[in-house]
Design an enzyme around this catalytic site. Structure first.
Site, PDB file in Angstrom:
ATOM      1  CD  GLN A  43      53.043  23.903  23.344  1.00 25.89           C
ATOM      2  OE1 GLN A  43      52.850  23.655  24.525  1.00 25.89           O
ATOM      3  NE2 GLN A  43      53.871  23.211  22.608  1.00 25.89           N
ATOM      4  CB  SER A  91      46.024  24.842  25.884  1.00 20.74           C
ATOM      5  OG  SER A  91      47.000  24.111  26.588  1.00 20.74           O
ATOM      6  CG  LEU A  92      51.007  28.736  26.001  1.00 15.37           C
ATOM      7  CD1 LEU A  92      50.855  30.010  25.207  1.00 15.37           C
ATOM      8  CD2 LEU A  92      51.436  29.011  27.433  1.00 15.37           C
ATOM      9  NE  ARG A 124      50.551  25.475  31.143  1.00 15.89           N
ATOM     10  CZ  ARG A 124      50.150  25.165  29.899  1.00 15.89           C
ATOM     11  NH1 ARG A 124      50.956  25.388  28.870  1.00 15.89           N
ATOM     12  NH2 ARG A 124      48.960  24.628  29.699  1.00 15.89           N
ATOM     13  CG  HIS A 149      45.388  19.963  28.379  1.00 12.79           C
ATOM     14  ND1 HIS A 149      45.340  20.957  29.335  1.00 12.79           N
ATOM     15  CD2 HIS A 149      45.871  20.537  27.251  1.00 12.79           C
ATOM     16  CE1 HIS A 149      45.769  22.090  28.791  1.00 12.79           C
ATOM     17  NE2 HIS A 149      46.101  21.866  27.548  1.00 12.79           N
ATOM     18  CD  GLN A 191      45.573  25.411  31.021  1.00 11.77           C
ATOM     19  OE1 GLN A 191      46.763  25.164  31.200  1.00 11.77           O
ATOM     20  NE2 GLN A 191      45.150  26.435  30.304  1.00 11.77           N
TER      21      GLN A 191
END
Length: 309
Positions: free
Chosen positions: A10, A90-91, A115, A199, A248
């Site tokens: 993102q 991340s993603l 998610r 996170h 994560q």
């Protein structure tokens, strides 16, 4: 030749971000498959006049997954050499797992939508925040967060490169930490335009929901190693992959260590596989000797073939 593909997350989304691949049937097919899985037209979102829809977390995550995977398939179709290792920010870790053959694409699209919904539901709108802290040592940022918490949550969550760390948590605690970081010598401390404090510990309820969903998803051992954000390690055991993906959500993205790990393993060539050039820029900041290409359109893919093969 050893080289890595890095998949963005993102923040790299933009309108018309895939127009440089629009003529490739494999890209159109990938977006059609993703759109069918969700019941929404993702490609149409990218062609809209307003970025509001693509910036909504529930849309951004499947959009970035589809974009990164479509770019990877375009690379393969041009007879590009298979990367030695994969990583995603991340993603982007989900995109890496799809590219590695560990996670079926249609299932992954639905999973990242869930998610995103779980992340948004975990923290009421307006109560969480994220901020970028520039040019301050990691230890000083962590000390500022500890001092600023005052019973709330504020943590260093994205170690993007030396001198670029993102903090997240309760909005008031984040704002207190920003002041303390500035007092400790940070060049800048700026709030990020996000609706979810990713996170950090506030994401634990979302992680529990994701953990349940992951049990229903079919996972294979990756055909290409994937470095996970939480551990800077790769796994072949699906149970360990599921665990890394759930953790994560509330653990830091250790991106600086990820790039350093790749370099230590002799991977000195990298390419950002997906929209934007964020990860390419971070790689250069982490190690100035690195060559990291940005595969933003067909021309970039064709040029990369000559450099990565």
């Amino acid at each position: 030749m050893a080289f890595a593909f890095l998949f963005p997350g993102q923040g790299s989304q933009s309108l018309k971000m895939m127009d440089g691949f629009a003529d490739l049937p494999v890209v159109q097919h990938t977006f059609e498959e993703a759109s069918d899985a969700l019941g929404v037209d993702l490609w149409a979102m990218l062609q809209a006049e307003s970025a509001d829809d693509i910036n909504a977390t529930v849309n951004t995550q499947p959009l970035m997954l589809a974009a990164g995977y479509a770019t990877y398939l375009a690379w393969q179709e041009l007879n590009g050499q298979q990367p030695t290792v994969l990583a995603g920010h991340s993603l982007g870790e989900y995109t890496a797992l799809v590219a590695a053959g560990a996670l079926p694409f249609a299932e992954a699209i639905k999973l990242v939508r869930l998610r995103a919904e779980a992340m948004q539901a975990a923290v009421p709108a307006g109560t969480g925040a994220m901020a970028a802290i520039l040019n301050l040592a990691d230890a000083d940022i962590q000390a500022a967060c500890a001092e600023a918490a005052q019973g709330e949550v504020v943590e260093a969550v994205n170690f993007n490169s030396p001198g670029q760390v993102v903090i997240a948590g309760n909005k008031a605690a984040v704002e207190r930490a920003m002041v303390l970081c500035k007092n400790k010598g940070a060049k800048r401390a700026l709030l990020l335009p996000v609706s979810v404090p990713s996170h950090c510990s506030l994401m634990r309820p979302a992680a529990e929901q994701l953990k349940v969903a992951l049990q229903t998803v079919h996972l294979n051992a990756p055909a290409i190693p994937v470095l996970h954000n939480a551990d800077v390690a790769s796994y072949s055991d699906p149970a360990k992959i599921r665990d890394a993906l759930s953790r994560q959500l509330y653990m830091p993205v250790r991106w600086t260590e990820t790039i350093q790990h790749l370099v230590a393993d002799g991977v000195l060539q990298m390419a950002e596989c997906g929209p934007g050039k964020v990860l390419a820029g971070l790689a250069k900041r982490i190690d100035s000797q690195l060559a990291c290409l940005a595969l933003v359109d067909v021309a970039a893919l064709q040029a990369a073939r000559g450099e990565l093969i």
